[in-house]
Design a protein around this motif. Structure first.
Motif, mmCIF file in Angstrom:
data_model
loop_
_atom_site.group_PDB
_atom_site.id
_atom_site.type_symbol
_atom_site.label_atom_id
_atom_site.label_comp_id
_atom_site.label_asym_id
_atom_site.label_seq_id
_atom_site.Cartn_x
_atom_site.Cartn_y
_atom_site.Cartn_z
ATOM 1 N N SER A 23 10.701 29.193 -8.388
ATOM 2 C CA SER A 23 9.385 29.226 -9.017
ATOM 3 C C SER A 23 9.310 30.332 -10.060
ATOM 4 C CB SER A 23 8.296 29.428 -7.961
ATOM 5 O OG SER A 23 8.272 28.364 -7.038
ATOM 6 N N GLY A 53 10.288 22.278 -17.811
ATOM 7 C CA GLY A 53 10.205 21.276 -16.752
ATOM 8 C C GLY A 53 11.246 20.194 -16.905
ATOM 9 N N GLY A 62 13.829 18.109 -10.101
ATOM 10 C CA GLY A 62 12.454 17.778 -10.449
ATOM 11 C C GLY A 62 11.805 16.803 -9.490
ATOM 12 N N LEU A 63 10.604 16.358 -9.854
ATOM 13 C CA LEU A 63 9.875 15.378 -9.036
ATOM 14 C C LEU A 63 10.320 13.982 -9.459
ATOM 15 C CD1 LEU A 63 6.278 16.886 -9.248
ATOM 16 C CD2 LEU A 63 7.965 17.220 -7.446
ATOM 17 N N LEU A 68 3.476 14.383 -5.466
ATOM 18 C CA LEU A 68 3.032 15.772 -5.430
ATOM 19 C C LEU A 68 2.694 16.136 -3.992
ATOM 20 C CD1 LEU A 68 0.678 15.774 -8.529
ATOM 21 C CD2 LEU A 68 2.893 16.904 -8.371
ATOM 22 N N LEU A 72 2.964 22.111 -4.596
ATOM 23 C CA LEU A 72 2.981 21.551 -5.949
ATOM 24 C C LEU A 72 1.666 20.842 -6.252
ATOM 25 C CD1 LEU A 72 6.598 20.129 -6.324
ATOM 26 C CD2 LEU A 72 5.689 22.303 -7.140
ATOM 27 N N VAL A 76 -1.082 21.917 -9.219
ATOM 28 C CA VAL A 76 -1.546 20.942 -10.212
ATOM 29 C C VAL A 76 -3.060 20.773 -10.129
ATOM 30 C CG1 VAL A 76 -1.470 18.498 -10.865
ATOM 31 C CG2 VAL A 76 0.650 19.735 -10.390
ATOM 32 N N MET A 289 2.472 26.650 -15.029
ATOM 33 C CA MET A 289 3.180 25.925 -13.974
ATOM 34 C C MET A 289 2.813 24.448 -13.960
ATOM 35 S SD MET A 289 5.289 27.983 -12.658
ATOM 36 C CE MET A 289 5.830 26.919 -11.328
ATOM 37 N N ILE A 293 5.654 21.601 -14.029
ATOM 38 C CA ILE A 293 5.746 20.606 -12.957
ATOM 39 C C ILE A 293 5.684 19.187 -13.519
ATOM 40 C CG2 ILE A 293 4.535 19.651 -10.955
ATOM 41 C CD1 ILE A 293 3.696 22.569 -10.302
ATOM 42 N N SER A 296 8.757 18.069 -15.191
ATOM 43 C CA SER A 296 9.895 17.789 -14.305
ATOM 44 C C SER A 296 9.753 16.468 -13.560
ATOM 45 C CB SER A 296 10.042 18.933 -13.285
ATOM 46 O OG SER A 296 9.017 18.857 -12.292
ATOM 47 N N ALA A 297 8.645 15.750 -13.781
ATOM 48 C CA ALA A 297 8.350 14.544 -12.991
ATOM 49 C C ALA A 297 8.989 13.299 -13.587
ATOM 50 C CB ALA A 297 6.837 14.360 -12.867
#
Length: 411
Positions: A23, A53, A62-63, A68, A72, A76, A289, A293, A296-297
Motif C-alpha cells: 500500500s 494502478g 491487481g483486481l 472490491l 479496498l 473506494v 488510492m 485501485i 488496477s481493476a
C-alpha cells in the motif's frame, strides 16, 4: 545470512512484504507519477495515479475480477463519498427550474446512453439481462474524475457547471436504474415480486433519509464552527465516514448518500459552501488510492475477452451523449462548440462504475462474472482517456486556468 538473521531475530527470512508495504509503495509510486505527468506533460495528476494502478495490474497483483472486498471497498467508498459530497455541494437545483432544457438534456443523454450501450452489447451477442446490467453500470460519467480534474484546473464557466450538473444527475439516474435492474433480475430468476419492488424503494428511500440527516448535521455544525479549520475538517470527515458506515450497514447506496447530502446542503442556502480541497491530507490520500485501485481493476485476460465489446459500447455511449448534448446545446443556452466541449467532459468511466459492478456481484455473482471482462476493459480503457477528455473539453471551452496549461498550449 540465515544464521545472522536468526541471531538478530529477523523472522521470517527473507522478509515477506505485507499489505502495508504494498500500500505504501502504491502511494509513493502514485504520488510521484501524478506529479511527474502534471509537471512534465501538463496532464491531470490522476493520470499518473492510474498509471501506477495499471502497473500493479500488469504485475498480476491487481483486481483482476473487479471485486472490491474489505479494506479496498472501504477506501473506494470513502474517497468517492468525499468527491461526490463536494460535487453535490456545487449544484443549484434552481438552475433546472430556470433552464428546464438542462433537465431534458440530462434525461436524454442518460436514456440514449443506456439504450445505445444495451443495443450495442446485444448486437455482439450478449444476452439482454447482461446487456441491461452492463448499461446501468457504464451510463454515468465519473463524478470522481470530472470533480478532480475541474478542481485541479480551477475550471469555471458554463461548461464546467453543466458538466458537474449532468454528471450528478446521470449518477443519480444510473444508481436508480441499477437497483431497478437488480430487482428485475430477482423477479426474472426467482419470481420474487416483493423483493423486486421493495429493494429499489428501500435503497432510494433510505438513502434520501440518511442524506437528509447528514446534511442537517453538517449544517448544524457549520452554524457553530468554521468548517475550514483543521479540527472542523476532521469533524466533517468523521460525519461523512459515519454516514457511509451506516449506509453500508443498512444496505443503502454509498453513492447516493454523499451526493444527495451535498445537493441538499447547497440548496438549503444561497451561500455557497467552501470546503478544504478533498478535506485535507487524509482525503487527498484516499483520492490518490481510489485511482490507483481503479487503475488496477483489470487483467490481460479480461482485455482479451472483452476488448471488442467494450470498445463498441464506449463508441456507442460517446455517440449517444454527443447526440443529446450537442443536439440540445442551443436550446439549453450554449453554442455548438460548447456542446462539443461538454460532451467530451462526460466521457470518463471510473470508480462509480466499479462500485456499481461490485454491488451487482453481491446480488448476482454469476451475472457479474459474465460481464466482468467487458466492464473492466471499458473502465481500463477510459482510466487514462477519461481525464484527458475532460481536460480537452475544458480547454476547448476556454475554462481551464491558464497557469495549468502545458508549455506551448493555446492562450
Amino acid at each position: 545470512m540465515t544464521e545472522l538473521a536468526a541471531y538478530l531475530q529477523v523472522d521470517p527470512w527473507p522478509p515477506v512484504p505485507d499489505a502495508m508495504f504494498w500500500s505504501a509503495l502504491a502511494l509513493v509510486a502514485g504520488a510521484l507519477l501524478g506529479e511527474g505527468v502534471q509537471r512534465g506533460l501538463g496532464l491531470p495528476r490522476i493520470v499518473g495515479y492510474s498509471i501506477a494502478g495499471m502497473a500493479i495490474a500488469l504485475s498480476g497483483q491487481g483486481l483482476s475480477d473487479g471485486r472490491l472486498n474489505g479494506s479496498l471497498r472501504l477506501i473506494v467508498d470513502l474517497a468517492l463519498a468525499l468527491l461526490l459530497f463536494e460535487l453535490g455541494s456545487r449544484l443549484r437545483l434552481r438552475w433546472l427550474r430556470i433552464n428546464p432544457a438542462l433537465l431534458w438534456t440530462s434525461g436524454a443523454e442518460a436514456l440514449l446512453s443506456f439504450a445505445a450501450i444495451a443495443v450495442a452489447l446485444v448486437w455482439v451477442g450478449m444476452a439482454a439481462p447482461l446487456a441491461l446490467a452492463c448499461a446501468t453500470i457504464l451510463v454515468p460519467a465519473s463524478g470522481a474524475v470530472v470533480g478532480r480534474v475541474a478542481t485541479e484546473l480551477k475550471a469555471e464557466g458554463q461548461v464546467t457547471e453543466r458538466m458537474l450538473m449532468l454528471t450528478a444527475l446521470n449518477t443519480l439516474f444510473a444508481v436508480l436504474a441499477h437497483k431497478l435492474v437488480i430487482g428485475w433480475l430477482h423477479l426474472d430468476r426467482a419470481g420474487d415480486w416483493g423483493r423486486a419492488i421493495a429493494q429499489p424503494l428501500y435503497t432510494f428511500g433510505g438513502s434520501v433519509l440518511l442524506a437528509l440527516l447528514l446534511a442537517g448535521l453538517v449544517a448544524w455544525v457549520a452554524r457553530r464552527l468554521d468548517l475550514r479549520n483543521e479540527n472542523s475538517v476532521l469533524l466533517l470527515l468523521g460525519m461523512i465516514v459515519l454516514a457511509l458506515t451506516l449506509a453500508r450497514a443498512l444496505g443503502l447506496s454509498t453513492l447516493l448518500v454523499p451526493l444527495l447530502a451535498g445537493v441538499v446542503l447547497r440548496n438549503s442556502t444561497e451561500r455557497p459552501w467552501v470546503w478544504p480541497r478533498h478535506f485535507g491530507t487524509a482525503g487527498g490520500v484516499l483520492v490518490l488510492m481510489l485511482f490507483v485501485i481503479v487503475g488496477s481493476a483489470w487483467s490481460v485476460q479480461a482485455l482479451a475477452l472483452g476488448a471488442t465489446a467494450a470498445l463498441l459500447l464506449l463508441a456507442a455511449r460517446a455517440a449517444a451523449k454527443a447526440v443529446a448534448v450537442i443536439g440540445l446545446a442551443r436550446w439549453s443556452g450554449i453554442e455548438t462548440r460548447q456542446g462539443v466541449a461538454l460532451t467530451l467532459t462526460l466521457m470518463p468511466v471510473s470508480g462509480t462504475a466499479l462500485v456499481l459492478f461490485a454491488d451487482l456481484h453481491l446480488n448476482h455473482p454469476d451475472l457479474a462474472l459474465a460481464i466482468a471482462p467487458v466492464v473492466l476493459t471499458a473502465v481500463a480503457a477510459m482510466e487514462l482517456a477519461g481525464p484527458l477528455a475532460v481536460q480537452w473539453g475544458l480547454r476547448l471551452a476556454d475554462e481551464d486556468h491558464p497557469a495549468q496549461r502545458p508549455p506551448g498550449a493555446r492562450t
